[in-house]
Scaffold this motif. Structure first.
Motif, PDB file in Angstrom:
ATOM      1  N   GLY A  96       3.491   5.770  -5.270  1.00 49.84           N
ATOM      2  CA  GLY A  96       3.477   5.796  -7.193  1.00 49.84           C
ATOM      3  C   GLY A  96       2.732   6.404  -7.841  1.00 49.84           C
ATOM      4  N   VAL A  97       1.556   6.665  -7.241  1.00 48.84           N
ATOM      5  CA  VAL A  97      -0.031   7.455  -7.210  1.00 48.84           C
ATOM      6  C   VAL A  97       0.695   8.844  -7.266  1.00 48.84           C
ATOM      7  CG1 VAL A  97      -1.760   9.038  -6.659  1.00 48.84           C
ATOM      8  CG2 VAL A  97      -1.734   6.000  -6.261  1.00 48.84           C
ATOM      9  N   ARG A 129      -2.201   0.079 -12.224  1.00 48.96           N
ATOM     10  CA  ARG A 129      -2.026   1.497 -13.062  1.00 48.96           C
ATOM     11  C   ARG A 129      -0.595   1.286 -13.839  1.00 48.96           C
ATOM     12  NH1 ARG A 129      -2.687   6.951 -10.532  1.00 48.96           N
ATOM     13  NH2 ARG A 129      -3.962   6.218  -8.928  1.00 48.96           N
ATOM     14  N   ALA A 130       0.648  -0.327 -13.503  1.00 42.44           N
ATOM     15  CA  ALA A 130       1.971  -0.554 -13.968  1.00 42.44           C
ATOM     16  C   ALA A 130       1.028  -0.962 -15.200  1.00 42.44           C
ATOM     17  CB  ALA A 130       2.259  -2.283 -13.222  1.00 42.44           C
ATOM     18  N   TYR A 137       1.150  -0.906   0.090  1.00 43.28           N
ATOM     19  CA  TYR A 137      -0.159   0.479   0.153  1.00 43.28           C
ATOM     20  C   TYR A 137       1.313   1.374  -0.115  1.00 43.28           C
ATOM     21  CZ  TYR A 137      -3.508   3.466   1.318  1.00 43.28           C
ATOM     22  OH  TYR A 137      -4.562   4.026   1.514  1.00 43.28           O
ATOM     23  N   GLN A 138       2.025   1.254   0.742  1.00 41.67           N
ATOM     24  CA  GLN A 138       2.926   2.495   0.959  1.00 41.67           C
ATOM     25  C   GLN A 138       3.713   2.704  -0.274  1.00 41.67           C
ATOM     26  OE1 GLN A 138       5.252   1.179   3.903  1.00 41.67           O
ATOM     27  NE2 GLN A 138       3.130   2.092   5.639  1.00 41.67           N
ATOM     28  N   ALA A 139       3.167   1.423  -1.023  1.00 41.44           N
ATOM     29  CA  ALA A 139       4.496   1.555  -2.485  1.00 41.44           C
ATOM     30  C   ALA A 139       3.880   1.913  -3.226  1.00 41.44           C
ATOM     31  CB  ALA A 139       5.378   0.399  -3.261  1.00 41.44           C
ATOM     32  N   PHE A 175       6.441   9.887 -14.317  1.00 46.90           N
ATOM     33  CA  PHE A 175       5.493   8.240 -14.895  1.00 46.90           C
ATOM     34  C   PHE A 175       6.816   7.365 -14.411  1.00 46.90           C
ATOM     35  CE2 PHE A 175       2.611   6.596 -17.754  1.00 46.90           C
ATOM     36  CZ  PHE A 175       1.618   6.799 -16.841  1.00 46.90           C
ATOM     37  N   ARG A 176       7.519   6.860 -14.848  1.00 46.04           N
ATOM     38  CA  ARG A 176       8.701   6.031 -15.034  1.00 46.04           C
ATOM     39  C   ARG A 176       8.940   5.588 -13.686  1.00 46.04           C
ATOM     40  NH1 ARG A 176      12.810   7.979 -17.396  1.00 46.04           N
ATOM     41  NH2 ARG A 176      12.219   7.158 -19.356  1.00 46.04           N
ATOM     42  N   ARG A 177       9.366   6.697 -12.306  1.00 44.40           N
ATOM     43  CA  ARG A 177       9.956   6.693 -11.281  1.00 44.40           C
ATOM     44  C   ARG A 177       8.552   5.666 -10.374  1.00 44.40           C
ATOM     45  NH1 ARG A 177      13.067  11.265 -10.877  1.00 44.40           N
ATOM     46  NH2 ARG A 177      10.894  12.363  -9.893  1.00 44.40           N
TER      47      ARG A 177
END
Length: 617
Positions: A293-294, A328-329, A287-289, A305-307
């Motif tokens: 990402g969001v 998302r990926a 969830y934290q990852a 966007f890449r990160r």
């Protein structure tokens, strides 16, 4: 004289005892004061190590030297008849007694070693009582925790030092958390190896949560298991297993301590737990990852966007059932396949390779989706990759019925409507977007992106200047406003917007397009030619735009032909969003339009293009 008697005569035993008692006092004072200054765990380790090493020279010194009225002399140089060792012995005895009294006082002042609960962050005076262990019947705050010493389950039982060190690192990490009461180290370590039930330990320490764990080692690897338990009912709020290479033991301690501390903060927050369940994961780390990402994806630049993608990849790896992370990926690869997007980085991968990566992730997202809206979103992405425009529009409208303010769905609908040439149908979603354009820059950017392609170009141009002024520091809004003004012939107004854009832009990908458009509109076609020469061969979409400004449409078509030859219809499909794009030279794209029932009008020339110089439309 025996060796022991000689040790006693030279006061070596007394010095050793004095040193041990003094060192113990120093350690206890440091254990109390270091957390106040938020010192890292290694400071205590270094202090204990130095005190241990210091015992050797202290003993050697007392054996080899003697304190005399004339000063310190080597013991062999002192006449036995004039020796003062007896006087020194009495002084050392007094010193030991004084230190023992201090030790007794410290123990009496801090029963059990130190107060049960230590507030690790400054608290207002009115709340100072929360620093001590709650008395019988006192209310236990929900934000309180005890970290029990981690158990050493290694086969050789030789990792106790690592387990204890990890426990201390976790305590130090938690000590920096505002408003969190952490059971003191001495209190927690009393339960090392205890068979007492967790609720009883928690009750004795006056905490609402207990963290316990274990350490195993073998074959050059360290495995750490940790679980956070709610004392009231013994419920496991969170658990995680970490496997690491044992090469850097100290680095592992610090890294795991940070991860565990962060995870526990989330686990003890009811709202965070509810949000986790809502998004579809029970893994705190995943969830934290996902949240990282969001956060990274919001600016919508290529690097961000890449990160963001890397975080989503991490999240879906940590929880294979995390549908939102898979989606998302997958969306990242959908964007990568479309060279017309600013977030596309033009990786050195074929269209089929990117499509395969997309399909793997989107299928997992659909399979694991627990909510209808998540499944609809993923189905829409899959339909989009397969060029099923009408299905995408239908699915996104269904999503909007559930989420009327879903900006992404409105974006996708407007994009699909440009591809299907349903200009009149763009009016309603454009109105919805414009209603929010003065509130958020993202909405203004979205409106200006599609406004000049919609049913009322004049209205879009009229709204462009106020929005450009409202969001005068947002390079994306200014970029779109500049283009919209040029499409309606507002060249002077566009120049002013361009000047502002040049002040705030980060000069990334697509940064040559606005000045090229302005130069074309002002008849400076040689400048457009020069800018075209600055673009690399990989910048396909940007080169296409400048060729179209120069009315070199034949070259522009040839530039895109490799997509046709490789079967990358997704890449070609992105160009349908531009009214000046002619799809007829691309049979694969024409088959898609025929299947979707699209009656695309003839390509429209760019109104601010340079005069044709051969090879034009």
């Amino acid at each position: 004289m025996s060796f022991f008697a000689e040790l006693s005569r030279r006061n070596v035993i007394r010095v050793a005892g004095l040193y041990v008692v003094a060192a113990w006092l120093v350690v206890q004072v440091a254990d109390t004061m270091l957390p106040v200054f938020e010192a890292p765990g290694w400071v205590m380790k270094v202090l204990v190590g130095l005190l241990a090493l210091g015992s050797v020279p202290a003993v050697v010194f007392s054996w080899a030297f003697e304190l005399t009225p004339e000063g310190i002399k080597r013991e062999r140089d002192v006449d036995r008849s004039e020796s003062t060792v007896d006087l020194t012995a009495r002084k050392l005895d007094v010193a030991v007694i004084v230190l023992l009294v201090l030790v007794a006082g410290l123990v009496f002042w801090r029963p059990g070693g130190e107060p049960d609960l230590v507030a690790r962050s400054p608290a207002p005076a009115a709340d100072s009582a929360t620093q001590d262990a709650p008395g019988e019947g006192a209310e236990i705050t929900d934000k309180s925790i005890a970290v029990l010493p981690f158990a050493d389950f290694s086969q050789g039982g030789d990792q106790g030092w690592f387990a204890d060190g990890l426990t201390e690192e976790i305590l130090n990490a938690l000590a920096r958390t505002p408003d969190l009461l952490v059971s003191a180290r001495t209190s927690s370590f009393k339960y090392k190896g205890s068979d007492l039930a967790i609720p009883q330990i928690a009750a004795e320490l006056g905490v609402a949560h207990v963290l316990e764990g274990s350490v195993r080692s073998g074959a050059g690897r360290i495995r750490v298991t940790a679980q956070l338990i709610r004392a009231a009912d013994g419920f496991h709020l969170w658990s995680q297993t970490y496997d690491r290479d044992a090469a850097d033991m100290i680095g592992i301690q610090e890294d795991l301590a940070r991860q565990i501390a962060t995870a526990m903060q989330t686990s003890m927050d009811p709202k965070a737990l509810a949000d986790m369940a809502e998004v579809g994961t029970h893994s705190v780390e995943a969830y934290q990852a996902y949240l990282r990402g969001v956060a990274e994806s919001l600016p919508t630049t290529q690097e961000d966007f890449r990160r963001a993608y890397e975080h989503f990849e991490s999240a879906r790896t940590l929880d294979l059932g995390f549908a939102a992370a898979h989606a998302r990926a997958a969306d990242y690869w959908l964007n990568e396949m479309d060279p017309t997007l600013t977030t596309s980085s033009q990786r050195d991968l074929s269209g089929s390779e990117m499509l395969a990566r997309f399909q793997e992730r989107i299928d997992l997202a659909i399979r694991h989706a627990s909510r209808d809206v998540d499944r609809l979103t993923s189905r829409s992405l899959k339909a989009q990759a397969e060029q099923r425009f009408n299905e995408v529009i239908a699915l996104r409208r269904e999503l909007l019925a559930a989420r009327p303010s879903d900006r992404i769905s409105l974006n996708v609908i407007l994009d699909m409507l440009t591809r299907t040439s349903e200009v009149d149908a763009m009016r309603e979603p454009l109105d919805q977007v414009y209603a929010r354009a003065s509130e958020r820059a993202e909405w203004a950017n979205l409106y200006l992106n599609y406004g000049h392609r919609g049913p009322d170009v004049a209205l879009a141009a009229e709204r462009a200047l106020p929005l450009a002024e409202r969001w005068r520091d947002d390079e994306f809004v200014l970029y779109q406003a500049h283009r919209g003004l040029l499409w309606y012939g507002r060249i002077d107004a566009a120049r002013k917007v361009l000047e502002r854009w040049q002040q705030v832009t980060l000069r990334g990908q697509w940064s040559l397009i606005p000045p090229a458009r302005q130069a074309s509109a002002e008849g400076r076609c040689e400048e457009v030619e020069r800018l075209l020469g600055e673009l690399s061969p990989k910048q396909i979409s940007e080169r296409w735009h400048l060729l179209m400004l120069l009315q070199r449409s034949r070259e522009a078509t040839e530039l895109l032909m490799p997509y046709e030859e490789s079967g990358n219809v997704q890449a070609l499909s992105g160009f349908l969003s531009y009214r000046q794009f002619d799809p007829t030279p691309f049979p694969s794209l024409m088959r898609v339009l025929e299947r979707e029932g699209v009656q695309r009008p003839a390509a429209v020339g760019v109104p601010f293009a340079c005069p044709a110089q051969g090879g034009g439309i």
